[in-house]
Design a protein around this motif. Structure first.
Motif, PDB file in Angstrom:
ATOM      1  N   LEU A  36       0.830  -1.197   0.000  1.00  9.14           N
ATOM      2  CA  LEU A  36       0.000   0.000   0.000  1.00  9.14           C
ATOM      3  C   LEU A  36       0.870   1.253   0.000  1.00  9.14           C
ATOM      4  N   ARG A  37       0.225   2.374  -0.292  1.00  8.35           N
ATOM      5  CA  ARG A  37       0.932   3.660  -0.231  1.00  8.35           C
ATOM      6  C   ARG A  37       0.912   4.192   1.196  1.00  8.35           C
ATOM      7  N   HIS A  38      -0.262   4.186   1.812  1.00  7.00           N
ATOM      8  CA  HIS A  38      -0.393   4.726   3.166  1.00  7.00           C
ATOM      9  C   HIS A  38      -1.472   3.997   3.951  1.00  7.00           C
ATOM     10  N   ALA A  39      -1.426   4.168   5.273  1.00 10.89           N
ATOM     11  CA  ALA A  39      -2.482   3.708   6.176  1.00 10.89           C
ATOM     12  C   ALA A  39      -2.748   4.843   7.154  1.00 10.89           C
ATOM     13  N   ALA A  40      -4.020   5.065   7.480  1.00  9.13           N
ATOM     14  CA  ALA A  40      -4.364   6.202   8.340  1.00  9.13           C
ATOM     15  C   ALA A  40      -5.529   5.867   9.251  1.00  9.13           C
ATOM     16  N   TYR A  41      -5.392   6.272  10.511  1.00  7.67           N
ATOM     17  CA  TYR A  41      -6.470   6.140  11.496  1.00  7.67           C
ATOM     18  C   TYR A  41      -6.941   7.541  11.860  1.00  7.67           C
ATOM     19  N   PHE A  42      -8.264   7.735  11.848  1.00 12.95           N
ATOM     20  CA  PHE A  42      -8.853   9.039  12.144  1.00 12.95           C
ATOM     21  C   PHE A  42     -10.011   8.826  13.106  1.00 12.95           C
ATOM     22  N   ALA A  43     -10.000   9.522  14.234  1.00 14.63           N
ATOM     23  CA  ALA A  43     -11.088   9.401  15.208  1.00 14.63           C
ATOM     24  C   ALA A  43     -11.752  10.755  15.406  1.00 14.63           C
ATOM     25  N   ALA A  44     -13.060  10.784  15.234  1.00 16.66           N
ATOM     26  CA  ALA A  44     -13.829  12.010  15.469  1.00 16.66           C
ATOM     27  C   ALA A  44     -14.336  12.072  16.892  1.00 16.66           C
ATOM     28  N   ARG A  45     -14.477  10.892  17.530  1.00 16.34           N
ATOM     29  CA  ARG A  45     -14.983  10.866  18.893  1.00 16.34           C
ATOM     30  C   ARG A  45     -14.253   9.802  19.711  1.00 16.34           C
ATOM     31  N   LEU A  46     -13.361  10.291  20.590  1.00 10.44           N
ATOM     32  CA  LEU A  46     -12.666   9.453  21.563  1.00 10.44           C
ATOM     33  C   LEU A  46     -12.714  10.184  22.896  1.00 10.44           C
ATOM     34  N   PRO A  47     -13.052   9.503  23.976  1.00  7.87           N
ATOM     35  CA  PRO A  47     -13.089  10.179  25.280  1.00  7.87           C
ATOM     36  C   PRO A  47     -11.791  10.922  25.566  1.00  7.87           C
ATOM     37  N   ASP A  48     -11.910  12.191  25.926  1.00  7.10           N
ATOM     38  CA  ASP A  48     -10.785  13.059  26.306  1.00  7.10           C
ATOM     39  C   ASP A  48      -9.917  13.517  25.131  1.00  7.10           C
ATOM     40  N   LEU A  49      -9.662  12.647  24.157  1.00  4.41           N
ATOM     41  CA  LEU A  49      -8.684  12.966  23.113  1.00  4.41           C
ATOM     42  C   LEU A  49      -9.219  13.870  22.010  1.00  4.41           C
ATOM     43  N   THR A  50     -10.527  13.911  21.816  1.00  2.80           N
ATOM     44  CA  THR A  50     -11.059  14.645  20.663  1.00  2.80           C
ATOM     45  C   THR A  50     -11.943  15.820  21.082  1.00  2.80           C
ATOM     46  N   ARG A  51     -11.699  16.372  22.231  1.00  2.00           N
ATOM     47  CA  ARG A  51     -12.497  17.510  22.685  1.00  2.00           C
ATOM     48  C   ARG A  51     -12.263  18.733  21.806  1.00  2.00           C
ATOM     49  N   ARG A  52     -11.039  18.932  21.348  1.00  2.00           N
ATOM     50  CA  ARG A  52     -10.709  20.126  20.559  1.00  2.00           C
ATOM     51  C   ARG A  52     -10.546  19.835  19.075  1.00  2.00           C
ATOM     52  N   GLU A  53     -10.011  18.686  18.750  1.00  2.00           N
ATOM     53  CA  GLU A  53      -9.808  18.338  17.345  1.00  2.00           C
ATOM     54  C   GLU A  53      -9.747  16.826  17.198  1.00  2.00           C
ATOM     55  N   PRO A  54      -9.932  16.326  15.989  1.00  2.00           N
ATOM     56  CA  PRO A  54      -9.889  14.873  15.774  1.00  2.00           C
ATOM     57  C   PRO A  54      -8.510  14.305  16.121  1.00  2.00           C
ATOM     58  N   TYR A  55      -8.472  13.008  16.357  1.00  2.00           N
ATOM     59  CA  TYR A  55      -7.213  12.311  16.637  1.00  2.00           C
ATOM     60  C   TYR A  55      -6.775  11.620  15.356  1.00  2.00           C
ATOM     61  N   ILE A  56      -5.493  11.777  15.012  1.00  2.00           N
ATOM     62  CA  ILE A  56      -4.974  11.219  13.766  1.00  2.00           C
ATOM     63  C   ILE A  56      -3.685  10.447  14.031  1.00  2.00           C
ATOM     64  N   ALA A  57      -3.587   9.258  13.454  1.00  2.00           N
ATOM     65  CA  ALA A  57      -2.348   8.483  13.418  1.00  2.00           C
ATOM     66  C   ALA A  57      -2.193   7.995  11.988  1.00  2.00           C
ATOM     67  N   THR A  58      -1.137   8.380  11.313  1.00  2.00           N
ATOM     68  CA  THR A  58      -1.062   8.125   9.876  1.00  2.00           C
ATOM     69  C   THR A  58       0.366   8.051   9.364  1.00  2.00           C
ATOM     70  N   THR A  59       0.523   7.428   8.218  1.00  2.00           N
ATOM     71  CA  THR A  59       1.811   7.438   7.530  1.00  2.00           C
ATOM     72  C   THR A  59       1.885   8.590   6.523  1.00  2.00           C
ATOM     73  N   TYR A  60       0.813   9.380   6.426  1.00  2.00           N
ATOM     74  CA  TYR A  60       0.858  10.552   5.549  1.00  2.00           C
ATOM     75  C   TYR A  60       1.984  11.481   6.001  1.00  2.00           C
ATOM     76  N   SER A  61       2.523  12.224   5.055  1.00  2.00           N
ATOM     77  CA  SER A  61       3.566  13.185   5.403  1.00  2.00           C
ATOM     78  C   SER A  61       2.971  14.351   6.181  1.00  2.00           C
ATOM     79  N   ALA A  62       3.806  14.970   7.013  1.00  2.00           N
ATOM     80  CA  ALA A  62       3.371  16.157   7.759  1.00  2.00           C
ATOM     81  C   ALA A  62       2.987  17.270   6.792  1.00  2.00           C
ATOM     82  N   ASP A  63       3.666  17.317   5.642  1.00  2.00           N
ATOM     83  CA  ASP A  63       3.354  18.351   4.643  1.00  2.00           C
ATOM     84  C   ASP A  63       1.915  18.214   4.155  1.00  2.00           C
ATOM     85  N   TRP A  64       1.479  16.962   3.903  1.00  2.00           N
ATOM     86  CA  TRP A  64       0.106  16.753   3.441  1.00  2.00           C
ATOM     87  C   TRP A  64      -0.895  17.067   4.544  1.00  2.00           C
TER      88      TRP A  64
END
Length: 243
Positions: A36-64
């Motif tokens: 694959l080119r990339h894999a990405a995890y995105f959470a819109a609702r996680l207790p405590d972690l997403t109060r201000r913005e979504p949680y992201i864990a990804t192989t995407y570049s920081a530039d993207w």
């Protein structure tokens, strides 16, 4: 690709990951293993972690990631509603790209090396978490079809293991399993011995959708199969014991 043994090793390794730095390395390993080119995890609702913005864990570049935020692509990205509102996996090839903003989004994503093909797997967590796992590829049409045909179940399983890894490494506390009404209905009918086809007919939904609801319920209940999920749901008073 012959990756059965490697897949089993990856699943075992998830339990040993104790930091998201190692988690990021695992996402890269998964991408490399399946070509694959990339894999990405995105959470819109996680207790405590997403109060201000979504949680992201990804192989995407920081530039993207920064470009995505600067361009406010969250407003036009069709992947988000697919992953957060639907129950079934979505192939990015099904998105309507007639709108100029959507075409621009995918064009610029490809410029940043994201890949011209992708698949998104919705994740519905035990405590009401709302997340998704996406994979991207530069494979040819034939290769992409083969990847989806041979490894769809792998990706669905990996999606939930990634979610559980995030919960563990970020020390997110989930108190009680929260099943959707449809998940409870499917488990209830399964408890009464109905087949997937039976449940699909009763609820007027597709058999594939029934399998998806049962699969997400199983993951939420940390059960090894549907029978185990039914037993746990009954023990937790989520469904009544069939009369």
């Amino acid at each position: 690709m012959h990756i059965d043994n490697s897949f089993a090793e990856i699943i075992d390794e998830f339990e040993r990951i104790q930091s998201m730095q190692d988690g990021q390395a695992m996402l890269r390993r998964i991408s490399d293993l399946y070509g694959l080119r990339h894999a990405a995890y995105f959470a819109a609702r996680l207790p405590d972690l997403t109060r201000r913005e979504p949680y992201i864990a990804t192989t995407y570049s920081a530039d993207w990631v920064n470009h995505y935020k600067d361009r406010e692509f969250v407003k036009v990205d069709p992947v988000l509603p697919a992953g957060l509102q639907r129950m079934l996996p979505t192939d990015w090839g099904s998105f309507d790209r007639k709108h100029t903003n959507v075409r621009t989004f995918f064009g610029e994503a490809q410029d940043f090396g994201i890949g011209d093909k992708g698949m998104t797997f919705p994740i519905r967590g035990a405590g009401g978490e709302l997340a998704m796992f996406s994979i991207t590829s530069d494979a040819s049409d034939a290769e992409w079809k083969s990847i989806k045909t041979n490894y769809m179940r792998d990706f669905q399983t990996i999606a939930h293991f990634v979610h559980e890894m995030v919960l563990r490494t970020e020390r997110v506390s989930i108190e009680n399993a929260h099943l959707s009404p449809r998940e409870i209905e499917c488990l209830k009918w399964a408890a009464e011995g109905k087949t997937h086809q039976d449940v699909a007919t009763i609820l007027n939904i597709s058999e594939r959708t029934v399998r998806c609801y049962l699969d997400t319920a199983r993951h939420k209940l940390n059960a090894i199969n549907v029978t185990h999920a039914v037993a746990r749901a009954i023990a937790s008073n989520l469904i009544n014991i069939p009369g």
